[in-house]
Design a protein around this motif. Structure first.
Motif, PDB file in Angstrom:
ATOM      1  N   VAL A 176     -26.617  -6.538  35.761  1.00  0.00           N
ATOM      2  CA  VAL A 176     -26.160  -5.172  35.495  1.00  0.00           C
ATOM      3  C   VAL A 176     -26.777  -4.734  34.176  1.00  0.00           C
ATOM      4  N   PRO A 177     -27.911  -4.039  34.180  1.00  0.00           N
ATOM      5  CA  PRO A 177     -28.525  -3.616  32.918  1.00  0.00           C
ATOM      6  C   PRO A 177     -27.629  -2.654  32.168  1.00  0.00           C
ATOM      7  N   VAL A 178     -27.534  -2.853  30.874  1.00  0.00           N
ATOM      8  CA  VAL A 178     -26.678  -2.027  30.027  1.00  0.00           C
ATOM      9  C   VAL A 178     -27.569  -1.093  29.228  1.00  0.00           C
ATOM     10  N   ASP A 179     -27.449   0.226  29.465  1.00  0.00           N
ATOM     11  CA  ASP A 179     -28.200   1.205  28.691  1.00  0.00           C
ATOM     12  C   ASP A 179     -27.389   2.485  28.634  1.00  0.00           C
ATOM     13  N   ALA A 180     -27.976   3.493  28.006  1.00  0.00           N
ATOM     14  CA  ALA A 180     -27.249   4.745  27.794  1.00  0.00           C
ATOM     15  C   ALA A 180     -26.889   5.431  29.103  1.00  0.00           C
ATOM     16  N   SER A 181     -27.695   5.261  30.147  1.00  0.00           N
ATOM     17  CA  SER A 181     -27.436   5.919  31.424  1.00  0.00           C
ATOM     18  C   SER A 181     -26.535   5.094  32.335  1.00  0.00           C
ATOM     19  N   ASN A 182     -26.257   3.845  31.967  1.00  0.00           N
ATOM     20  CA  ASN A 182     -25.454   2.975  32.814  1.00  0.00           C
ATOM     21  C   ASN A 182     -24.507   2.173  31.931  1.00  0.00           C
ATOM     22  N   ALA A 183     -23.613   2.881  31.232  1.00  0.00           N
ATOM     23  CA  ALA A 183     -22.694   2.234  30.315  1.00  0.00           C
ATOM     24  C   ALA A 183     -21.713   1.353  31.090  1.00  0.00           C
ATOM     25  N   VAL A 184     -21.446   0.162  30.546  1.00  0.00           N
ATOM     26  CA  VAL A 184     -20.550  -0.804  31.166  1.00  0.00           C
ATOM     27  C   VAL A 184     -19.229  -0.775  30.430  1.00  0.00           C
ATOM     28  N   ASP A 185     -18.146  -0.665  31.181  1.00  0.00           N
ATOM     29  CA  ASP A 185     -16.807  -0.645  30.604  1.00  0.00           C
ATOM     30  C   ASP A 185     -16.382  -2.074  30.299  1.00  0.00           C
ATOM     31  N   LEU A 186     -16.225  -2.392  29.009  1.00  0.00           N
ATOM     32  CA  LEU A 186     -15.836  -3.750  28.633  1.00  0.00           C
ATOM     33  C   LEU A 186     -14.403  -4.066  29.007  1.00  0.00           C
ATOM     34  N   GLY A 187     -13.614  -3.045  29.320  1.00  0.00           N
ATOM     35  CA  GLY A 187     -12.218  -3.294  29.658  1.00  0.00           C
ATOM     36  C   GLY A 187     -12.000  -3.716  31.092  1.00  0.00           C
ATOM     37  N   SER A 188     -13.015  -3.526  31.973  1.00  0.00           N
ATOM     38  CA  SER A 188     -12.814  -3.850  33.386  1.00  0.00           C
ATOM     39  C   SER A 188     -12.797  -5.351  33.642  1.00  0.00           C
ATOM     40  N   PRO A 189     -13.784  -6.156  33.168  1.00  0.00           N
ATOM     41  CA  PRO A 189     -13.666  -7.597  33.384  1.00  0.00           C
ATOM     42  C   PRO A 189     -12.691  -8.201  32.379  1.00  0.00           C
ATOM     43  N   GLN A 190     -11.820  -9.047  32.854  1.00  0.00           N
ATOM     44  CA  GLN A 190     -10.827  -9.665  31.994  1.00  0.00           C
ATOM     45  C   GLN A 190     -11.477 -10.558  30.946  1.00  0.00           C
ATOM     46  N   ALA A 191     -12.670 -11.102  31.284  1.00  0.00           N
ATOM     47  CA  ALA A 191     -13.317 -12.056  30.374  1.00  0.00           C
ATOM     48  C   ALA A 191     -13.753 -11.399  29.079  1.00  0.00           C
ATOM     49  N   TRP A 192     -13.978 -10.077  29.086  1.00  0.00           N
ATOM     50  CA  TRP A 192     -14.517  -9.410  27.907  1.00  0.00           C
ATOM     51  C   TRP A 192     -13.422  -8.803  27.020  1.00  0.00           C
ATOM     52  N   GLN A 193     -12.169  -9.079  27.348  1.00  0.00           N
ATOM     53  CA  GLN A 193     -11.081  -8.476  26.589  1.00  0.00           C
ATOM     54  C   GLN A 193     -11.107  -8.884  25.125  1.00  0.00           C
ATOM     55  N   ALA A 194     -11.528 -10.112  24.841  1.00  0.00           N
ATOM     56  CA  ALA A 194     -11.546 -10.567  23.448  1.00  0.00           C
ATOM     57  C   ALA A 194     -12.521  -9.748  22.619  1.00  0.00           C
ATOM     58  N   VAL A 195     -13.692  -9.468  23.182  1.00  0.00           N
ATOM     59  CA  VAL A 195     -14.661  -8.644  22.462  1.00  0.00           C
ATOM     60  C   VAL A 195     -14.149  -7.220  22.307  1.00  0.00           C
ATOM     61  N   LEU A 196     -13.554  -6.667  23.365  1.00  0.00           N
ATOM     62  CA  LEU A 196     -13.038  -5.307  23.316  1.00  0.00           C
ATOM     63  C   LEU A 196     -11.926  -5.175  22.281  1.00  0.00           C
ATOM     64  N   GLN A 197     -11.043  -6.136  22.200  1.00  0.00           N
ATOM     65  CA  GLN A 197      -9.954  -6.075  21.214  1.00  0.00           C
ATOM     66  C   GLN A 197     -10.492  -6.114  19.784  1.00  0.00           C
ATOM     67  N   LEU A 198     -11.510  -6.928  19.563  1.00  0.00           N
ATOM     68  CA  LEU A 198     -12.115  -6.978  18.228  1.00  0.00           C
ATOM     69  C   LEU A 198     -12.739  -5.629  17.880  1.00  0.00           C
ATOM     70  N   VAL A 199     -13.404  -4.984  18.835  1.00  0.00           N
ATOM     71  CA  VAL A 199     -14.011  -3.673  18.592  1.00  0.00           C
ATOM     72  C   VAL A 199     -12.935  -2.629  18.317  1.00  0.00           C
ATOM     73  N   GLN A 200     -11.855  -2.660  19.055  1.00  0.00           N
ATOM     74  CA  GLN A 200     -10.766  -1.703  18.840  1.00  0.00           C
ATOM     75  C   GLN A 200     -10.162  -1.856  17.448  1.00  0.00           C
ATOM     76  N   ARG A 201      -9.997  -3.089  16.994  1.00  0.00           N
ATOM     77  CA  ARG A 201      -9.470  -3.299  15.639  1.00  0.00           C
ATOM     78  C   ARG A 201     -10.456  -2.802  14.594  1.00  0.00           C
ATOM     79  N   THR A 202     -11.747  -2.941  14.884  1.00  0.00           N
ATOM     80  CA  THR A 202     -12.750  -2.444  13.942  1.00  0.00           C
ATOM     81  C   THR A 202     -12.692  -0.930  13.834  1.00  0.00           C
ATOM     82  N   PHE A 203     -12.552  -0.238  14.976  1.00  0.00           N
ATOM     83  CA  PHE A 203     -12.421   1.222  14.939  1.00  0.00           C
ATOM     84  C   PHE A 203     -11.137   1.639  14.232  1.00  0.00           C
ATOM     85  N   ALA A 204     -10.067   0.889  14.441  1.00  0.00           N
ATOM     86  CA  ALA A 204      -8.785   1.267  13.844  1.00  0.00           C
ATOM     87  C   ALA A 204      -8.793   1.099  12.330  1.00  0.00           C
TER      88      ALA A 204
END
Length: 571
Positions: free
Chosen positions: A255-283
């Motif tokens: 699944v190539p990741v680029d501006a025209s094909n953005a991948v939602d990190l919240g959909s696969p459960q395996a990527w939740q750790a990365v997504l949570q770290l990013v959310q804390r960074t934004f907060a």
């Protein structure tokens, strides 16, 4: 990985090509000239249409006595259409170009006739600005001033003729004509200088765009080649960009990741750790660093070190992104192990040097003892001691050869000239006899007159190491090992050892030529490393590849050697 081109928001103008492709400066200059040329030609057509309509109305409604002016304006319209359709384009050079200078003559002649033979109160003087601008913008300063001079002289002649015809004396009209001519000169000068200024700004902008485009491409290549993963994530938790290393770490190669094909990190459960770290960074609006563990399924687990950085300041109204750098902790641990192995190698060299003399004493004492013993069982014991002492001596020699610093033969020019095919045949034959594997080895030598600068004993050591390695993994069928020599161009020759063994694991291939690395428990892991060191001493290069030979896949170790022009020494 696709990137958004920064030049995509650029608005095209007359002085800038509408496309964003890389073009030579001469091409863009010519395109700018042609766009301006087309604009002026269209303006001339519009003026000709208006003049033809005006003359037709004057001739019909006002009862003009000069109907031939209608034909003149019609002919002028035809010439403007011809110029728009068939006139040759310039190469964009800022010089007098006779291919389009005739348009100035036509314009001045046509407008001059209308001005000279005008009926009523019509004044055609402002029309002279069109050829004046054409000469100033597309031509040189000399051409623009010459055009202004021609127009001014005509206006002075027209004014003087009218005054002589009417018999009146009017200094006001002469002064007005003089001021008009002066204005034409000023317009010509200013328009030419502005055109030159715009051309310089265009060239500077194009140069800056090319430099920015080149730098962006360099950045892409650097990011794509990084072993460290790079992710760009927006505030909605979608991955906008990812380099190949990040895609491999997140297991998203399909699944190539680029501006025209953005991948939602919240959909696969395996990527939740990365997504949570990013959310804390934004907060918090601060960079963060944390170890995360991903369970990618099918028994695949990754332990990553993630570092986050924001592209904007915390609290800004505009949207900003989070850049995440991912590093596989297994690779970090592997590098640490490599450094430890290097330190152990240096220590092993010191230990090998210390045990060399005691080992020689043990071997000598064992040989003397063997001469005194008569019982078969005791002689078998001394034979075992001798064999293992020889094995230890070979390991010690390997370690010391790695640690010993010797000058490169290629740099000192001390390498003797050896006939490659002859020595390849001799070394391979001797090795096959010693190992009892003559049916397994085939030699194909194709360089009978080629000589290489290599020490005979070093060439034997190099070839024997490669043959030992090939025999260890070959299938054992007849001709499963092939030794060949082939010329490569005019200055190099290739010596290769091929075997029909199974493909090497990717992890093994990465460390093939590193010291103390081996997939065999009874190997010192120095054979291929010594081969590489020997090759570098003589300006040669050793490499590994998986190759197809006679419809059989196999492992090939190829040594590219510089060939010599001098002959081998006579015995």
């Amino acid at each position: 990985m696709n990137r958004t081109d920064a030049a995509s928001t650029f608005v095209p103008s007359w002085f800038q090509p509408s496309d964003h492709g890389a073009q030579a400066p001469g091409d863009t200059h010519a395109q700018s000239f042609n766009r301006l040329w087309t604009a002026f030609m269209q303006a001339r057509v519009l003026v000709a249409v208006v003049l033809l309509g005006l003359q037709a109305w004057v001739n019909t409604m006002a009862g003009s006595s000069t109907p031939w002016l209608v034909g003149l304006t019609a002919a002028y319209l035809v010439s403007t259409l011809a110029s728009l359709r068939w006139a040759p384009r310039s190469d964009g050079g800022r010089r007098v170009d006779l291919r389009w200078i005739w348009t100035l003559v036509i314009d001045i002649t046509a407008f001059g006739c209308l001005q000279f033979f005008q009926q009523g109160n019509f004044n055609y003087t402002p029309l002279f600005v069109l050829p004046l601008l054409l000469a100033s913008v597309l031509g040189t300063l000399l051409l623009s001033l010459a055009t202004a001079a021609a127009v001014t002289l005509f206006l002075l002649f027209d004014t003087g003729w009218n005054l002589l015809s009417s018999g009146a004396e009017s200094t006001t009209r002469l002064l007005q004509t003089g001021l008009t001519g002066t204005g034409f000169f000023l317009v010509a000068l200013l328009a030419n200088q502005l055109a030159l200024r715009l051309a310089r700004e265009e060239a500077l902008a194009q140069s800056s765009q090319r430099a920015a485009r080149t730098q962006a491409r360099v950045n892409e290549l650097v990011i794509e080649g990084l072993s460290e993963g790079v992710l760009v994530i927006d505030q909605q938790g979608r991955a906008r960009h990812a380099n190949p290393a990040a895609e491999a770490m997140l297991h998203t190669e399909g699944v190539p990741v680029d501006a025209s094909n953005a991948v939602d990190l919240g959909s696969p459960q395996a990527w939740q750790a990365v997504l949570q770290l990013v959310q804390r960074t934004f907060a918090t609006g601060t960079a963060m660093e944390e170890e995360v563990r991903l369970d990618l399924g099918q028994g695949v687990n990754r332990k990553l070190l993630a570092r986050t950085h924001l592209t904007g300041q915390h609290g800004e109204a505009s949207e900003h992104l989070c850049v995440v750098f991912l590093e596989d902790l297994r690779e970090m641990e592997a590098r640490v192990r490599t450094e430890k192995l290097a330190a152990m190698g240096r220590m092993s060299a010191a230990v090998a040097h210390e045990i060399r003399n005691p080992l020689a004493a043990i071997s000598q004492a064992n040989a003397l003892l063997d001469e005194e013993l008569q019982a078969p069982t005791q002689r078998r014991l001394t034979a075992m001691i001798g064999q293992n002492a020889q094995r230890l001596a070979r390991i010690v020699d390997d370690v010391l050869n790695v640690a010993r610093l010797e000058p490169g033969m290629a740099s000192t020019g001390q390498g003797p000239a050896l006939p490659l095919d002859l020595h390849t045949h001799t070394i391979t034959h001797d090795w096959a006899q010693q190992n009892g594997c003559q049916p397994l080895v085939e030699v194909r030598a194709h360089c009978p007159q080629v000589h290489v600068g290599f020490d005979p004993e070093h060439l034997r050591r190099l070839l024997v190491n490669l043959l030992d390695n090939a025999l260890r993994y070959a299938s054992g069928t007849p001709a499963c090992i092939l030794v060949s020599t082939v010329p490569v161009g005019l200055h190099r020759v290739r010596l290769s050892v091929w075997s029909d063994g199974q493909p090497l694991d990717a992890g093994v291939r990465r460390h093939l030529f590193e010291p103390f690395f081996s997939s065999e428990s009874r190997s010192s892991g120095l054979g291929l490393y010594i081969c590489r060191e020997l090759c570098e001493r003589y300006g040669a290069h050793i490499s590994y590849q998986r190759s197809l030979l006679e419809q059989r896949d196999g492992n090939e170790f190829a040594v590219d050697l510089p060939r010599l022009n001098r002959l081998a020494p006579q015995a």
